[in-house]
Design a protein around this motif. Structure first.
Motif, PDB file in Angstrom:
ATOM      1  N   GLN A   1      -0.465 -39.539   0.614  1.00  0.00           N
ATOM      2  CA  GLN A   1      -0.107 -40.792   1.266  1.00  0.00           C
ATOM      3  C   GLN A   1       0.863 -41.577   0.379  1.00  0.00           C
ATOM      4  N   VAL A   2       1.714 -42.405   1.060  1.00  0.00           N
ATOM      5  CA  VAL A   2       2.685 -43.213   0.310  1.00  0.00           C
ATOM      6  C   VAL A   2       1.936 -44.308  -0.442  1.00  0.00           C
ATOM      7  N   ARG A   3       2.075 -44.317  -1.767  1.00  0.00           N
ATOM      8  CA  ARG A   3       1.402 -45.317  -2.599  1.00  0.00           C
ATOM      9  C   ARG A   3       2.429 -45.926  -3.548  1.00  0.00           C
TER      10      ARG A   3
ATOM     11  N   LEU B   1      -1.015 -51.241   3.978  1.00  0.00           N
ATOM     12  CA  LEU B   1       0.057 -51.731   4.848  1.00  0.00           C
ATOM     13  C   LEU B   1       0.322 -50.696   5.930  1.00  0.00           C
ATOM     14  N   GLU B   2       0.624 -51.181   7.139  1.00  0.00           N
ATOM     15  CA  GLU B   2       1.021 -50.312   8.243  1.00  0.00           C
ATOM     16  C   GLU B   2       2.504 -50.525   8.515  1.00  0.00           C
TER      17      GLU B   2
ATOM     18  N   PHE C   1       3.204 -45.312   9.823  1.00  0.00           N
ATOM     19  CA  PHE C   1       2.932 -44.788   8.501  1.00  0.00           C
ATOM     20  C   PHE C   1       2.036 -45.780   7.785  1.00  0.00           C
ATOM     21  N   HIS C   2       1.294 -45.274   6.841  1.00  0.00           N
ATOM     22  CA  HIS C   2       0.361 -46.116   6.085  1.00  0.00           C
ATOM     23  C   HIS C   2       0.758 -46.069   4.608  1.00  0.00           C
TER      24      HIS C   2
ATOM     25  N   GLN D   1      13.412 -44.017   2.131  1.00  0.00           N
ATOM     26  CA  GLN D   1      13.675 -42.684   1.569  1.00  0.00           C
ATOM     27  C   GLN D   1      12.375 -41.904   1.434  1.00  0.00           C
ATOM     28  N   ASP D   2      11.297 -42.592   0.982  1.00  0.00           N
ATOM     29  CA  ASP D   2      10.019 -41.898   0.798  1.00  0.00           C
ATOM     30  C   ASP D   2       9.412 -41.470   2.126  1.00  0.00           C
ATOM     31  N   LEU D   3       9.786 -42.158   3.213  1.00  0.00           N
ATOM     32  CA  LEU D   3       9.282 -41.775   4.534  1.00  0.00           C
ATOM     33  C   LEU D   3      10.153 -40.709   5.189  1.00  0.00           C
TER      34      LEU D   3
END
Length: 804
Positions: A27-29, A103-104, A114-115, A47-49
């Motif tokens: 997951q994006v952290r 965060l959503e 995305f979370h 970019q990370d997504l």
């Protein structure tokens, strides 16, 4: 500076966390230190997504508000996650660690969620703080060295190493400091007497207690200790344990006994009498929630416990004797509140994309939902479903987040709106439920073409009708809505008999109402049958259309006086036979040679050859006519016949007419006859007698039938969905066309009409409308007229068309 040092550490920590996430593929952290300045870049979110450059703004990359004041935002241009306002970890999470914000992130076109987990890290921005700046202690001079006097420690709002406190005491030969444990809840701080006190020497001792945290650099807080040396009562009460731990369910009844404290005092008399009370440092919330019995040491519940509001309490308690001066012992009661299933699940709609097009594909996301339960453990585990299940379903996207997706194809013409209910149930016993209703509208797409009530419309119209007369009314149905169901009508060009003139020169259809109008008076001698198509087109994108065939039959009126011998005289009749049926056997005749203004013409459907003008000497003694007969099939087939006509004087013409000689073949035919005057006269007399008898009988029958139908309403226009029967006949011979069978008619020689058409429909009850009110549809009397028209054409014209 100190701040720059903090920022460098924060940047390094962000880079390390991002690299760790990229390697783990999870997951994006992100991580950001508290107190970061507004505009600080937390991470390259777009970019990370996996979004391309410039795609963040085009697809509206944005954050979904979660009910709290947003401290971060997404840059529309770069797609980076930025700090928008002050981040205070202590305000957001208190003493909880780690401090993670969920965060959503929404991306539209197509809609995706995305979370992102944002950890706010602690910096040493809070110094230790004592509850009071000065604390007064009373110590009896009889206290023995080694006696311990508890002190209240400082509080540090930070966490981790930044909140690990150490204490120092200003130099004193009488006192030292005792600090045990590192946990805020179990740490014990006390003042140790190292040397016997002498009140007469030093009645008051003033010491400074300093608390230092473990941050770099370290922050400190101080409190002044004012120690008064008392005489006499030299033993303080002592509890049998320093910390009491109690567990209780939330929502317990008021008055519930929590714990009974016990303390002892070795003194005697009044100096050993003990009373129990809350410490003076206890918070107002504790005093409102709990009560203590001074004599028994019983602590009871007097407020409503709510696990979701506060899950634990620390209650400092003091045992004080009645000596003079009084001495006190201290302990701490740690109360843990246990959760019960007292909160139903809650469902929120975070995004709703309505209306849904009826051609939306299966799997289309209709709404995004968030489900939560304030309870913990099994009481907070929630399962969700959709009711009714069809045609939507739920897909879990993250913990507590769901997507409402399309599971089946939609049809707006069947169901235009759905009432959907999302239901949630927790795992408690008994289970609690929550629900949220959604209204999902279905938008129309142009997926239905206009359809006429019948495929073929048959219309009968009398010749010499007025220009602008209404012939029929057509109607096509389109179940779509708005422009997709708005139908316009037009005539699709087709052929007509004789000259293949376009149908639009004879008829017109109203684009909105579908009414069929006559553009000009119809002439039976020019046009007997007109077949064309009417097209109905909707206003959708792209437009869809439907067609209906219109067969317009022109009914003859007696509007031509008999010709004198100059033109219109029947010379011969050509007859062809087609083994097919239906339109494939419907024949038409054309004069191929000579072309132009020749002296002869041929009936389009009767095959009769007649004079077109007065004959002249210049025409010559013999005429060679080439006649072509074609059917109406696709493709059309044809055959030819050659007719030779000899031109004779008037006396010879009478004999030739009496003999009536003609011949035809599929390749070539010759016509000629010679007969004596006596034989011709005898034959003529016989036929005259027969004709007079037949005509007299038919006339009497016509009078009787006419009287029965005199008051029947007339039909100007006949149209309906019944089976079609078309019969064409002439004086010389006859042939018939029908969808089901053929019939032959014999007509007396010498008839004045070259063609006859009869239509015998079989109609259902007429639809409502102006046409029905005006009597424009067939009834029983009209069927009788058609019957009379078929068998007695000459009298039909006289009685029904010229009766007035």
């Amino acid at each position: 500076t100190l701040w720059n040092w903090y920022r460098c550490c924060a940047v390094v920590r962000v880079l390390v966390l991002q690299a760790a996430w990229a390697l783990s593929g999870g997951q994006v952290r992100y991580s950001v230190p508290e107190e970061a300045k507004a505009g600080t870049v937390v991470g390259r979110l777009a970019q990370d997504l996996g979004l391309e450059a410039g795609e963040a703004e085009a697809r509206r990359l944005r954050l979904v508000a979660q009910g709290q004041r947003a401290s971060v935002e997404v840059s529309g241009a770069s797609g980076a996650l930025l700090v928008s306002s002050r981040l205070d970890r202590e305000e957001l999470c208190g003493k909880s660690a780690p401090c993670a914000l969920r965060l959503e992130v929404l991306v539209e076109r197509p809609l995706r969620v995305f979370h992102v987990q944002l950890e706010v890290t602690d910096i040493n921005d809070n110094a230790p703080v004592f509850r009071v700046n000065e604390e007064a202690l009373n110590i009896a001079e009889s206290s023995l060295p080694g006696s311990r006097f508890p002190l209240e420690g400082a509080l540090d709002a930070d966490i981790g190493a930044n909140a690990q406190l150490s204490y120092t005491l200003s130099p004193s030969e009488y006192f030292s400091l005792d600090h045990q444990g590192n946990n805020d809840k179990s740490a014990s701080l006390g003042l140790i007497l190292t040397k016997a006190l002498d009140r007469e020497t030093i009645p008051v001792h003033r010491l400074v207690l300093t608390a230092s945290d473990g941050g770099r650099p370290s922050l400190t807080g101080t409190m002044e200790l004012v120690i008064s040396v008392l005489d006499a009562n030299d033993n303080a009460p002592q509890f049998n344990q320093s910390v009491y731990k109690v567990k209780i369910l939330e929502g317990s009844e008021l008055g519930t006994l929590l714990v009974t404290l016990s303390a002892t005092d070795p003194d005697e008399g009044i100096n050993s009498d003990i009373i129990y009370l809350f410490s003076r440092h206890v918070s107002t919330k504790v005093k409102e929630m709990f009560t203590i019995d001074e004599n028994k040491g019983e602590i009871s519940l007097q407020g409503k416990l709510d696990y979701e509001e506060i899950d634990s309490y620390e209650i400092p308690v003091e045992a004080r004797d009645k000596g003079s001066p009084p001495l006190s012992g201290h302990c701490k009661v740690v109360l843990e509140v246990l959760d019960v299933n007292d909160n139903a699940p809650e469902v929120w709609v975070t995004s709703l994309s309505v209306p849904v097009p009826e051609d939306a594909s299966v799997g289309t996301v209709v709404a995004l939902l968030s489900v939560s339960d304030r309870d913990s453990g099994a009481n907070g585990r929630v399962r969700c479903w959709v009711w009714p299940a069809s045609p939507f379903g739920l897909e879990a996207t993250f913990a507590g987040s769901y997507s409402l997706v399309l599971r089946e194809a939609l049809d707006r013409e069947r169901v235009s709106e759905y009432e959907v209910e999302v239901r949630a149930e927790d795992g408690g016993a008994p289970a609690l439920r929550g629900r949220r209703g959604l209204r999902v509208a279905v938008s129309d797409v142009n997926d239905n073409a206009p359809a006429f009530a019948q495929a073929v419309y048959t219309v009968l119209a009398r010749e010499n009708n007025a220009a602008g007369a209404e012939l029929a009314r057509l109607w096509a149905r389109d179940p779509d809505e708005a422009g997709n169901g708005r139908v316009s009508y037009s005539v699709w060009e087709g052929g007509v008999g004789g000259g293949w003139r376009p149908a639009s020169s004879y008829v017109s259809v109203d684009a909105e109402s579908g009414r069929l109008w006559a553009l000009q008076p119809l002439d039976y001698e020019e046009l007997q049958v007109l077949q064309f198509e009417v097209r109905a087109v909707d206003a959708g994108e792209p437009p869809l259309c439907g067609n209906a065939t219109v067969q317009l039959f022109v009914l003859d009126e007696n509007d031509n006086a008999p010709a004198g011998g100059v033109a219109g005289e029947v010379v011969a009749k050509i007859r062809a036979v087609d083994a097919d049926s239906g339109y494939n056997a419907w024949l038409r005749y054309e004069l191929w040679e000579p072309r132009g203004k020749g002296p002869f013409r041929v009936g389009l459907y009767s095959g009769e050859v007649s004079t077109a003008r007065a004959l002249e000497e210049a025409d010559g003694p013999r005429q060679r006519l080439l006649i072509v007969v074609r059917d109406h099939g696709e493709p059309a087939r044809s055959a030819t016949a050659t007719l030779s006509v000899s031109l004779v004087e008037a006396a010879e013409a009478a004999l030739a007419a009496a003999a009536g000689s003609s011949s035809s073949s599929s390749s070539r035919s010759a016509a000629g006859a010679e007969m004596g005057a006596g034989a011709a006269s005898a034959a003529t007399n016989v036929w005259l007698v027969v004709a007079i008898c037949a005509v007299s009988s038919l006339f009497l029958l016509a009078v009787v039938l006419y009287g029965a139908s005199r008051w029947a309403p007339r039909a100007a226009v006949l149209s309906g969905p019944g089976p079609t029967t078309l019969v064409c006949a002439s004086e010389v011979g006859s042939w018939s066309y029908s969808q089901r069978h053929s019939r032959s008619l014999c007509v007396a020689d010498g008839a004045g009409k070259s063609d006859l058409m009869v239509f015998s429909p079989n109609f259902p009850p007429p639809p409502p409308g102006p046409a029905a009110e005006n009597g424009s549809y067939v009834d029983a009397s009209q069927n009788f007229q058609v019957f009379f028209f078929f068998f007695f054409p000459r009298y039909y014209y006289y009685f029904f068309f010229n009766a007035d």
